[in-house]
Design an enzyme around this catalytic site. Structure first.
Site, mmCIF file in Angstrom:
data_model
loop_
_atom_site.group_PDB
_atom_site.id
_atom_site.type_symbol
_atom_site.label_atom_id
_atom_site.label_comp_id
_atom_site.label_asym_id
_atom_site.label_seq_id
_atom_site.Cartn_x
_atom_site.Cartn_y
_atom_site.Cartn_z
ATOM 1 N N GLU A 165 74.822 50.521 -11.649
ATOM 2 C CA GLU A 165 75.743 51.505 -11.071
ATOM 3 C C GLU A 165 75.468 52.901 -11.633
ATOM 4 O O GLU A 165 75.459 53.894 -10.899
ATOM 5 C CB GLU A 165 77.191 51.111 -11.352
ATOM 6 C CG GLU A 165 77.633 49.903 -10.531
ATOM 7 C CD GLU A 165 79.096 49.537 -10.761
ATOM 8 O OE1 GLU A 165 79.745 49.096 -9.809
ATOM 9 O OE2 GLU A 165 79.586 49.682 -11.911
ATOM 10 N N GLU A 178 78.449 55.455 -14.403
ATOM 11 C CA GLU A 178 78.793 54.171 -13.806
ATOM 12 C C GLU A 178 79.973 54.363 -12.838
ATOM 13 O O GLU A 178 79.974 53.819 -11.724
ATOM 14 C CB GLU A 178 79.186 53.233 -14.949
ATOM 15 C CG GLU A 178 79.456 51.823 -14.566
ATOM 16 C CD GLU A 178 80.177 51.110 -15.716
ATOM 17 O OE1 GLU A 178 79.890 51.414 -16.897
ATOM 18 O OE2 GLU A 178 81.041 50.275 -15.423
ATOM 19 N N ASP A 194 79.391 53.675 -8.924
ATOM 20 C CA ASP A 194 80.216 52.657 -8.288
ATOM 21 C C ASP A 194 80.812 53.194 -6.991
ATOM 22 O O ASP A 194 80.800 52.524 -5.959
ATOM 23 C CB ASP A 194 81.329 52.260 -9.272
ATOM 24 C CG ASP A 194 82.385 51.373 -8.644
ATOM 25 O OD1 ASP A 194 82.120 50.178 -8.508
ATOM 26 O OD2 ASP A 194 83.456 51.885 -8.273
ATOM 27 N N ASN A 230 76.397 47.257 -14.902
ATOM 28 C CA ASN A 230 76.932 48.595 -15.163
ATOM 29 C C ASN A 230 75.825 49.648 -15.172
ATOM 30 O O ASN A 230 76.006 50.750 -14.662
ATOM 31 C CB ASN A 230 77.674 48.623 -16.501
ATOM 32 C CG ASN A 230 78.932 47.767 -16.464
ATOM 33 O OD1 ASN A 230 79.387 47.361 -15.390
ATOM 34 N ND2 ASN A 230 79.490 47.469 -17.620
#
Lengths: 241, 241
Positions: free
Chosen positions: A131, A58, A62, A128
């Site tokens: 990502e 994640e 991101d 999440n």
């Protein structure tokens, strides 16, 4: 003579093969390293060790998402300043936006988490995992494939930039709505206008019922007002209806 | 018959050629598109229009740098959690760090800005230009070349991750130093320890002379203390000596 490894796919169960088909549908990419995609959907509530959950992916995803959206906006808006680009990007990749996207893309349904854990907040599990999935595609296929996934399967079908710009946080209009709803008077005043050689800097305050609730600065007067409105919005603790 | 364009390099002045050699030295990459590198060093105080300064490239470079550092740390620390990775990255790419790097790499000397503008803060001009240069390399050569530049010319020679970890903000030790300096008593207390299935969450408070100055939570007790220390550090408004 070296033994040739059998292709991994042959060792997969029926369920795992179905999972890979879903990943291919969602990402448009044929997974190479199955393990990393499995990891992308493993919530920490089920992980033996923290590094065996999707949280590290994640973190990676991101960063990759931010970079690819930055590039996309940089190319799409050659004449807009970096303040605008930053603003639009943060709206495109906000927590709320990512959770919504994860739901639309069917990602939240794939996440494995501890369903009996009553402490668990499920709100951001989908976003999440989205990502983390980006992180997985990047690790598995590299930057170009991650970009293709993000642009073709996320941005173009789901993120109309103009719409993002209008619908998501427009603090000035939200503040106005609030004032109208609560019968309060709203006023912006220019405090100072300072000039250096080529730039003029505006400092603006916003008053709610005569009380200063926020101050904003920018080289663009509209943006200064927007910044002031954002401050007032936070200060007033306005709740969305 | 179409006229063949002369290679751009032939049209460059002596000064521009010197500039390109400097860029090659700094980045390890032979520039293709000269224009974008020139733009990377053009501060907004000299730009005709805001989009003609290095600020847009800075936005792009900042995102690319974050992604590449994320990838680097993800690979380098396979067993560390995302909290650690986030923390180390933010230290590696902090404003202060980037300004220092820009100085070490000779980037700040290349920036063109309005020297007669007395409003101008010169503090971050170097760090911003370094980000813009990363944006330029990315646009000119793509992600892989940007990565090579960042790893070979920035991270490996200038950013010792262990050193970054120790030297930059360690709130617990900073708070301890402060307490020792001012003859105050410092104490951490465990407030609660809540267990869900596999995770234990620690809530820790830090007391300065018996007064609670910060509270921190984490699944790791040390991190909870660190978070509490960070809060206390901010609340006490501690100034570095």
């Amino acid at each position: 003579m070296r033994f040739l490894k059998k292709p991994l796919q042959l060792l997969l169960t029926q369920k795992e093969r179905r999972f890979l088909i879903q990943i291919t549908d969602i990402t448009g990419i044929t997974p190479g390293n199955v393990h990393v995609y499995r990891l992308a959907f493993l919530h920490s509530s089920l992980a033996e060790e923290q590094h065996q959950s999707n949280e590290r992916l994640e973190f990676l995803g991101d960063a990759i998402l931010s970079a690819i959206i930055a590039d996309y906006l940089f190319q799409k808006f050659p004449y807009r300043d970096e303040g605008y680009l930053t603003d639009i990007r943060s709206k495109m990749v906000s927590r709320t936006q990512l959770n919504e996207l994860a739901h639309k893309m069917g990602i939240d349904r794939l996440v494995q988490y501890n369903k009996s854990d009553s402490f668990l907040s499920k709100k951001s599990i989908g976003g999440n995992a989205l990502e983390a999935l980006i992180g997985a595609v990047y690790l598995d296929g590299g930057y170009e494939l991650a970009r293709r996934f993000i642009i073709k399967k996320i941005v173009l079908p789901h993120l109309d930039v103009q719409e993002v710009e209008v619908n998501h946080f427009n603090y000035k209009s939200k503040l106005l709505e609030f004032a109208q709803r609560t019968g309060k008077n709203l006023e912006y005043k220019l405090l100072t206008e300072s000039r250096s050689n080529r730039h003029t800097r505006f400092k603006v305050a916003v008053y709610v019922n005569g009380e200063e609730m926020g101050v904003g600065e920018d080289t663009n007067k509209k943006n200064a007002e927007k910044n002031a409105a954002q401050q007032a919005y936070a200060k007033l603790g306005i709740k969305e209806l």
